[in-house]
Design a protein around this motif. Sequence first.
Motif, PDB file in Angstrom:
ATOM      1  N   GLY A 337       0.789  -1.224   0.000  1.00  0.00           N
ATOM      2  CA  GLY A 337       0.000   0.000   0.000  1.00  0.00           C
ATOM      3  C   GLY A 337       0.817   1.268   0.000  1.00  0.00           C
ATOM      4  N   GLU A 338       0.112   2.379   0.138  1.00  0.00           N
ATOM      5  CA  GLU A 338       0.730   3.697   0.152  1.00  0.00           C
ATOM      6  C   GLU A 338       1.256   3.998   1.545  1.00  0.00           C
ATOM      7  N   TYR A 346       4.469   3.832  -2.788  1.00  0.00           N
ATOM      8  CA  TYR A 346       3.803   2.561  -2.507  1.00  0.00           C
ATOM      9  C   TYR A 346       4.852   1.478  -2.246  1.00  0.00           C
ATOM     10  N   VAL A 365      -3.679  -6.272  -6.862  1.00  0.00           N
ATOM     11  CA  VAL A 365      -4.449  -5.399  -5.973  1.00  0.00           C
ATOM     12  C   VAL A 365      -3.715  -4.079  -5.725  1.00  0.00           C
ATOM     13  N   LEU A 366      -2.363  -4.089  -5.758  1.00  0.00           N
ATOM     14  CA  LEU A 366      -1.657  -2.829  -5.587  1.00  0.00           C
ATOM     15  C   LEU A 366      -1.864  -1.927  -6.803  1.00  0.00           C
ATOM     16  N   ASP A 368      -4.527  -1.911  -8.662  1.00  0.00           N
ATOM     17  CA  ASP A 368      -5.894  -1.408  -8.487  1.00  0.00           C
ATOM     18  C   ASP A 368      -5.921  -0.283  -7.454  1.00  0.00           C
ATOM     19  N   TRP A 369      -5.179  -0.458  -6.372  1.00  0.00           N
ATOM     20  CA  TRP A 369      -5.099   0.537  -5.296  1.00  0.00           C
ATOM     21  C   TRP A 369      -4.550   1.857  -5.836  1.00  0.00           C
ATOM     22  N   GLU A 374      -7.445   4.049  -3.400  1.00  0.00           N
ATOM     23  CA  GLU A 374      -7.823   3.345  -2.171  1.00  0.00           C
ATOM     24  C   GLU A 374      -7.843   1.852  -2.457  1.00  0.00           C
ATOM     25  N   PRO A 375      -7.702   1.007  -1.443  1.00  0.00           N
ATOM     26  CA  PRO A 375      -7.660  -0.443  -1.677  1.00  0.00           C
ATOM     27  C   PRO A 375      -8.963  -0.938  -2.298  1.00  0.00           C
ATOM     28  N   PRO A 376      -8.885  -1.958  -3.155  1.00  0.00           N
ATOM     29  CA  PRO A 376     -10.102  -2.484  -3.789  1.00  0.00           C
ATOM     30  C   PRO A 376     -10.984  -3.279  -2.842  1.00  0.00           C
ATOM     31  N   ASP A 383      -1.738  -4.006   5.202  1.00  0.00           N
ATOM     32  CA  ASP A 383      -1.581  -2.559   5.005  1.00  0.00           C
ATOM     33  C   ASP A 383      -0.338  -2.068   5.748  1.00  0.00           C
ATOM     34  N   ASN A 529     -14.985   5.460   3.201  1.00  0.00           N
ATOM     35  CA  ASN A 529     -14.385   5.812   1.920  1.00  0.00           C
ATOM     36  C   ASN A 529     -15.489   6.077   0.899  1.00  0.00           C
TER      37      ASN A 529
END
Length: 816
Positions: A337-338, A346, A365-366, A368-369, A374-376, A383, A529
């Motif tokens: 993640g970020e 990231y 998924v990263l 997509d994030w 934001e996370p999917p 995280d 979110n």
Amino acid sequence: MSEPDRGLPDRARVVIVGGGIAGCSVAYHLAKLGWNDIVLLEQGRLAGGTSWHAAGMVGRLRTSSSMTKINQYSVDLYSTLEQETGVSTGWKQVGSLIVARCEERMVQLRRSVAMAEYLGAEAHMIDAQTALEKCPIMRSDDLLGAAWLPGDGKVQPEQTTLSLAQGARQMGVNIVEGIRVSSLLQERGRVSGVVTDQGPVESEYVVLCGGMWTRQIGLEAGVTLPLYPVEHHYAVSNPLPGAWDEMPCCRDPDGTIYWRGEGNQVLLGAFQAYTKPWNVDPIPADFSFQLLEDDWEKFEEPVAEGYHRLPGLQEIGFERFVNGPESFTPDNQFLLGETPELNHLYVAAGFNSAGIACSGGAGKVLADWMSAGEPPFDLWTVDVRRFAAPQNDREFLKDRVGEVLGLHYQLAWPNREFATGRNRRLSPLHDRLAARGACFGNKMGLERPNWFARGDGQAQVEYSFGRQNWFADHRTEHLAARQQVAIFDQTSFSKYYLQGRDALSLLQRLCGNEIDVPTGKVVYTGMFNERGTFESDLTVIRQTEDLFYVISPSAQRVRDAHWITRHRESGEQVTLQDMTEQFSVLGLMGPGSRELLSRVVGEDLADFPFGTARKLQIGEVEVLAARVTYVGELGWELHVSVAGAVQVYDAIQQAGRDLGLEDAGHYAINSLRLEKGYRAWGADISPDDTPLEAGLSFAVAWDKPVPFIGRDALLRQRDSGVFKRMTSFVLKDPEPVLWHDEPIYRDGECVGYLSSAAYGHSLGAAVALGYVRSKEPITREFVLTGQYEIDVAGERCPAKPYLMAPYDAKREKILA
């Protein structure tokens, strides 16, 4: 046809640091989403760090729905990638066999297989004879049974990395080998590029996928990335009669070993209880396609276990030894993640020996994030914001990671606490509580009491899947809060001051509930979110017109601060100050709490409404007393300076002797809140859940003048209906113990799983929460009708559902 690599550019949209399987997966998936101007920098050659020497075993089933999604995607990707790239991954669906020598391991396997049905991963319990048929070269006379997962398989790790790289190149990614990144560029809180040994590269985004080098790069920029390398060993046998390449990936966790076919040889590896950290600082940049020295002495026990399980090994011996360093994190989950310190920075690193299995899905998924901001879905367990700076301390990491590797094969006790890296951050009450028999757990680095040993009992957990040795002490604490009064050390809460002219405006945008309330009012609220799902749940106390005291879950300290500050708008005058280590919190809960608190403050507290807070004086110490409860009884949370906490605690203890005051721990908080149906962040509510689904819409101010983030999505869901609903359950049999993750059956169909559970001593049975799911918009009638059962390690136990607090339902029945 792939585009040739174009050398080091001056700038790019995205710079990916690290060309192992994680970096190549991120590059591939960003390109798949249409991102362009991507450059991947590798200091040596692709796959040369950890990826090349991995064992290559890929399992579908993980410990949660989110992680299983990630691994399922990896399997689907690896099994088809060659068709796209022309480079083989070596995928072979050989299945996984996990054998058990003891009854506790059988319980764990039954629990895993039960969850697998809900998660969509095929898994079966089989007997020892059937296990032997799957792997005829092993000994089976001491086995009680096994789990069989036919969808699992294996890959060639280096080839899989190169296949992902080829796919990325075909979509325009520029991959440059032989370029070392030494540091990050940053500007006004945002990453702006990297510095390499051949010059800087400016960029809008940077993704750190540098494996065991990632922490060093983060440290240079003030970014917390807690991971550390440890030695991980396996050996490859000489040709073994009966061995074959398509042999299942086999695990004997009670012996700490695994094995798989390697042609007509066997690869034998281990996850011993403790291993050695690789104590080198800094990690050499030129450590590419290299191994550490053979360590047959450390591998002596796994070899003995290998000879025991695979008797043929002893006669033929081993061809080679592999001692490869791999990066581990403090909790055995990878970093994704970020980062909270730098926007647009990231990370995907620290895969804890599961990088091959996880990286395909993690890269997806990263990507997509990064695209959505934001996370999917719920990725809280991985995280990067789950850690704070103290957990990045080198000495702590050296101590902890040696234990973490062994967790792969140790029994997965539901409440297991780490043995290493402890007692580094203490509550001001620690010594007082230890003297009273506290058995401590650790949350976000802080030691806090889970329960108290009484009489001659020892403050040490004896783990099991049934009733553990603290059951009777827990009952005393639980019933004290229900019938008398109990005192809890809740210092681990995350705590902040949010202050400034625009503090109210910011909170109104972030929080679903109404925050524009009178001074002294306490507000429970969620932060959501854009999807309308939870980012956190908070308690907010308005202390003045422009000062708000914010209390959030213990584990959310970094994440919540990041979420709040990232949503400040340009020009807003508001500051967030972390007060977590400035204040201690004492919970005084139970029917006798008002009498006890009145005694210590010397005034009548009859006129102290629920949901309000005010300052009180206890001796020479000022406390902020908030009349709230997380246990469902009359009570107060007392927020006091760290310096004054002991004096307040002692005063309460002295004044409460004749009222039946008991010390109580967090296990009692958990069971008490479950009897009342109170939700917990990270278990019952997450970024996958909305307040409508969680039954928390009472804490949403739909019509407040300032629209909050996620409001539109929630209004749409309110109109269309929900497809899952948080439900309380109480077992009809008083004997079984529930923990969490047990599947829920309605009329024989699996409709969900328990998100949290405990033994409800006021109810005389196990009590739990879990989402009941339906293919149609769910109704109250659907939830409350039907025959429910909870799968407890393969045994279906009848349960009663509730949409109100089970404890309240019992009291209403008694009063009626």
